[in-house]
Design an enzyme around this catalytic site. Sequence first.
Site, short mmCIF file in Angstrom:
data_model
loop_
_atom_site.label_atom_id
_atom_site.label_comp_id
_atom_site.label_asym_id
_atom_site.label_seq_id
_atom_site.Cartn_x
_atom_site.Cartn_y
_atom_site.Cartn_z
N ASP A 320 -49.02 -55.44 -24.88
CA ASP A 320 -47.78 -55.55 -25.07
C ASP A 320 -47.39 -56.60 -26.41
O ASP A 320 -48.30 -57.29 -26.96
CB ASP A 320 -46.93 -56.08 -24.12
CG ASP A 320 -45.47 -55.42 -23.81
OD1 ASP A 320 -44.98 -55.37 -24.82
OD2 ASP A 320 -45.02 -55.42 -22.39
N GLU A 516 -35.60 -57.32 -20.31
CA GLU A 516 -36.77 -58.04 -19.93
C GLU A 516 -36.12 -59.41 -19.17
O GLU A 516 -35.22 -59.53 -18.44
CB GLU A 516 -37.60 -58.16 -21.07
CG GLU A 516 -38.15 -56.96 -21.56
CD GLU A 516 -39.15 -57.19 -22.74
OE1 GLU A 516 -40.34 -57.66 -22.34
OE2 GLU A 516 -38.84 -56.84 -23.86
#
Length: 651
Positions: A320, A516
Amino acid sequence: MTFRKTKLLPLLLLAGCALAPMSAAAQQERTDWPALTAAYAPDAAMEARIARIVAGMTLAQKVGQMTQPDVRYITPEEVTQYYIGSVLNGGGAWPAMYKHATVAEWAALSDRYHDAALAADMTVKIPLIWGTDAVHGHNNVSGATLFPHNIGLGAAHDPQLIERIGRATARQVRATGITWVFAPTLAVGENRRWGRTYESYSSDPQLVAEYGEALVRGLQGNLTGDGDVVATAKHYMGDGGTFNGQDQGEARASLSEMINRHGAGYYSTIEAGVQTVMASYSSWNDVAAGHDYGKMHGSREMLTDVLKDRLGFDGLVVSDWNGIEQVPGCTKAECAQAINAGIDMIMVPEDWKAFIGNTIADVEAGRIPMSRIDDAVTRILRVKMRSGLFDRAPAESRYNGQASAVAATDLAREAVRKSVVLLKNNDRALPLVQGEKILVVGDSADSLSNQTGGWSLTWQGNENVNGDFATGATLLQALTAQFGADNIVYSRDAVGVDVTRFAKVVVVLGETPYAEYHGDVRFPAPVQYSHRRPNDLALLYAVSGKGVPVVSVLYSGRPAYANDLINLSDAFVAAFLPGTEGAGLADVLSGGRYDFAGRLSFAWPGSACSTGEHAGDVVQFARGFGLSYARPATTGELPLPTTPGVCDAVD
């Protein structure tokens, strides 16, 4: 507020309220990681070709293939110079950093990067693969139709719909010259505090598995067609089960829970042929067994022993965004442990030059074996060959540069109709009736930003105005189109409006967008909607109790305690984050041909400190609940415990 057992609050005549049946997968619990059947049989000729290419590459060329910068931080000329194997555009990255870049401009930039990769001084020319976060349609592109976020799609309980959305998204992405999508998200969301709850389809692992498989099939097709892209199973693994719902936190799960809950979506997508897996920022600690697996980005046990060896995954594992930095002892620009653990392609958006230099040095010093580098490059080339990149350029797709290919209005409108859930409808406050005067209030009523949520044009999604989308309709616009401008009156805050002049009031409530960790509700704060958005509660007070039916529509990225809002409403619709096509929501509000079909894929909380479906949580509406015009019911007054300033029990 501490509860000793899970509770389901009683509702008056709530016929539609029923716990979803336990899935077959849940009934047949696994005791170990399964050995999966690969979707693509090994191709001896392809493997021999890859081996020859890898044998002829220099170390710098191999490390270049493993490096993935963001397009904001690398030029096409640098792609050539450093043998770069992949680029990505993160949220809010566009051609020339112009938010309104056309589809043709996106495709032209893709052509430049593609040509640059083939211009590198290599014996065998290796094409570049570009990845993008197309998580609810091609959401970085102005003018692209955006579908409901996953939390809403889960309520549709329709895997075929998900596959069709995958096909449409793939066409959108191919139109811009991009061939790799970072989706589906396979998180089994367990805690509503988590800022990525809306990226999870459900708290039911079986539904997540079915949807993940369907989306992979839709996105990938046969991998080599004009409208096919490479899909990504993410975020491996346990990202939806972190302690207190903290993003990038620690999943304190048993081995059985990880195998049977959080692994479910990976089994189905690997068997469906997903070509890439993205590692999670999160960690796994099996506390009861005394086994701390650590950060997923640095866990050889999970990335190699389980994913590649046990599950048989033969595609590439990508990190990521700067994910290697979170491995103890690593930085954004260096992490031998992550590569040795099994990361094949490293997403290093800004510091990619330093990463290349550091990784070459780590190999030369013996900290990373050359065999691991060769395995990583082999996997990268395998994905590129399987997806046809060695055979033709992305621009050879018939969708390339076609603005019409990013439109999917009818499909998105259908998805909205199927994904919104009717939680209350007393005295048939809905449907709205043609010819009646309707007052619409709330700033979310005319906000495509609140309607689409995070990962919409930008990362957080909160920097946009309606004009940035260049497509779609807000709910206000859709209601005006359906009922006529003479019958729809809009007031953002209802100040100075005589509510009694209207037959109905539609109140549109909504969270402002987030993505997020920015969306986390950190313990011990209560997960109560009005605690975070008190102005919306005040708005309901302003229009309720006037003798006029009040219909509330809630945009949210999570099921949140909202009994105070529901009690002030005659009808209450959980619309989640429906995307650009507000007309789909207007369709079901107006009845006629369309009824509510959505059923909750997460339990809806019945207290301000209840965050899931665990012991101690109070559930107001069970997973599987949803009313409709065909299944009317009356909702009694819901309990309103004193709102805590903080929650006094770990949830």
